[in-house]
Design an enzyme around this catalytic site. Structure first.
Site, short mmCIF file in Angstrom:
data_model
loop_
_atom_site.label_atom_id
_atom_site.label_comp_id
_atom_site.label_asym_id
_atom_site.label_seq_id
_atom_site.Cartn_x
_atom_site.Cartn_y
_atom_site.Cartn_z
N ASN A 8 0.87 -1.18 0.00
CA ASN A 8 0.00 0.00 0.00
C ASN A 8 0.90 1.23 0.00
OD1 ASN A 8 -1.78 2.04 0.52
ND2 ASN A 8 -2.43 1.30 2.54
N LYS A 10 0.09 4.22 -0.25
CA LYS A 10 -0.60 5.39 0.33
C LYS A 10 -0.43 6.60 -0.60
CE LYS A 10 -0.23 3.19 4.76
NZ LYS A 10 -0.29 3.27 6.20
N HIS A 93 -9.71 0.83 4.60
CA HIS A 93 -8.45 1.05 5.33
C HIS A 93 -8.73 2.01 6.50
CE1 HIS A 93 -4.42 2.39 6.31
NE2 HIS A 93 -4.00 1.29 5.73
N GLU A 95 -7.18 4.44 7.62
CA GLU A 95 -6.99 5.87 7.32
C GLU A 95 -8.22 6.44 6.61
OE1 GLU A 95 -3.14 5.42 5.45
OE2 GLU A 95 -2.34 4.87 7.41
N GLU A 165 -5.68 -5.26 10.44
CA GLU A 165 -4.72 -4.18 10.65
C GLU A 165 -5.06 -3.45 11.94
OE1 GLU A 165 -2.58 -3.00 6.82
OE2 GLU A 165 -4.27 -1.67 7.06
N GLY A 171 1.99 2.14 10.67
CA GLY A 171 2.93 3.25 10.50
C GLY A 171 3.64 3.66 11.77
N SER A 207 3.10 -2.20 10.36
CA SER A 207 4.54 -2.24 10.62
C SER A 207 5.17 -3.59 10.30
CB SER A 207 4.84 -1.81 12.06
OG SER A 207 4.36 -0.50 12.30
N GLY A 228 4.81 1.22 4.76
CA GLY A 228 6.16 1.80 4.70
C GLY A 228 7.17 0.94 3.95
#
Ligand code: PGA
Length: 250
Positions: A8, A10, A93, A95, A165, A171, A207, A228
């Site tokens: 992802n 982002k 997601h 976010e 998640e 993150g 992570s 990430g």
């Protein structure tokens, strides 16, 4: 079950720099033996899909609308994703839920429309830190699953992917412990099996890195949704190799 490693990106690498990232992935991930998918920003999907065509690395959107077309300013539909060459779409997601007020019901609608167009949804669920501290993880997951799956009529491996998640792990550099992840993934699988008689792939995200991927993937988790670390081609390719090796030895 075949493992799936999904990246992802982002809101990163949406412009000219998406092609070099995709090109680097193409050179490092050759003929993958597990499922691999990357989800760039919408603006880069077509270009990334062109680079990755025929490599075994699929491309996905980071969201998808619940209608095909019409007055939905700012949305991208499943036929549009399809036209760009995407075959996956992340939905729900955290976010999106946190910053853009999306909820379990709209997540389900998005997944349903993706399914209608042959796009594989990666449906995310996960608890907040407050819910974890209050011992309410399963209640939180159940509410998200009930809302999202209310109108979805199949839950097997071919139909969709679920990603567990935990929000506090995304993150932050602090992943869930494998035991915590396994317990939540087990709950999600049991919920899906009680509804559909089968369970889809359930990934872990939050992570995940090349350093901890083996622990998660070797203990029965079906793959990773990686933020990430998916922006670092060498590390993302390492995670793919870890998944392939675990599948080979299974
Ligand atoms: P992270 O993101 O790997 O950077 O924690 C995961 C995700 O948001 O899907």
């Amino acid at each position: 079950m075949q493992k799936l490693i999904a990246g992802n990106w982002k809101m990163n690498y949406g412009g000219a720099d998406a092609v070099p990232l995709a090109t680097a992935l193409k050179s490092k991930i050759v003929d993958p033996k597990c499922g691999v998918c990357v989800c760039p920003p919408f603006t880069a999907i077509a270009a990334v899909a062109r680079v990755l065509l025929g490599t075994g690395i699929a491309v996905g959107g980071q969201n998808v609308a619940w209608e095909d077309k019409g007055a939905f300013t700012g949305e991208i539909s499943a036929p549009m994703l399809h036209e760009w060459g995407a075959t996956y779409a992340i939905v729900g997601h955290s976010e999106r839920r946190t910053y853009f007020c999306e909820d379990a019901v709209t997540t389900g609608k998005r997944a349903l429309n993706a399914l209608k167009h042959g796009i594989m949804p990666i449906l995310c669920v996960g608890e907040t830190l407050e819910e974890r501290r209050a011992g309410a993880i399963e209640n939180a997951l159940k509410a998200q699953l009930e809302g999202a799956f209310a109108h979805i009529d199949a839950g097997g491996e071919q139909s969709l992917v679920v990603a567990y998640e935990p929000i506090w792990a995304i993150g932050t550099g602090v992943p869930a412990t494998v035991e915590n992840a396994l317990s939540a993934v087990g709950f999600i699988r049991a919920w899906l099996i009680s509804k559909y008689g089968v369970a889809p792939k359930v990934l872990y995200g939050g992570s995940m890195t090349a350093l901890n991927a083996h622990e998660f993937l070797s203990k029965g988790i079906d793959g990773g949704l990686i933020g990430g670390a998916s922006l670092k081609p060498e590390e993302f390719a390492d995670i793919v190799r870890i998944a392939e090796k675990i599948m080979r030895n299974a």
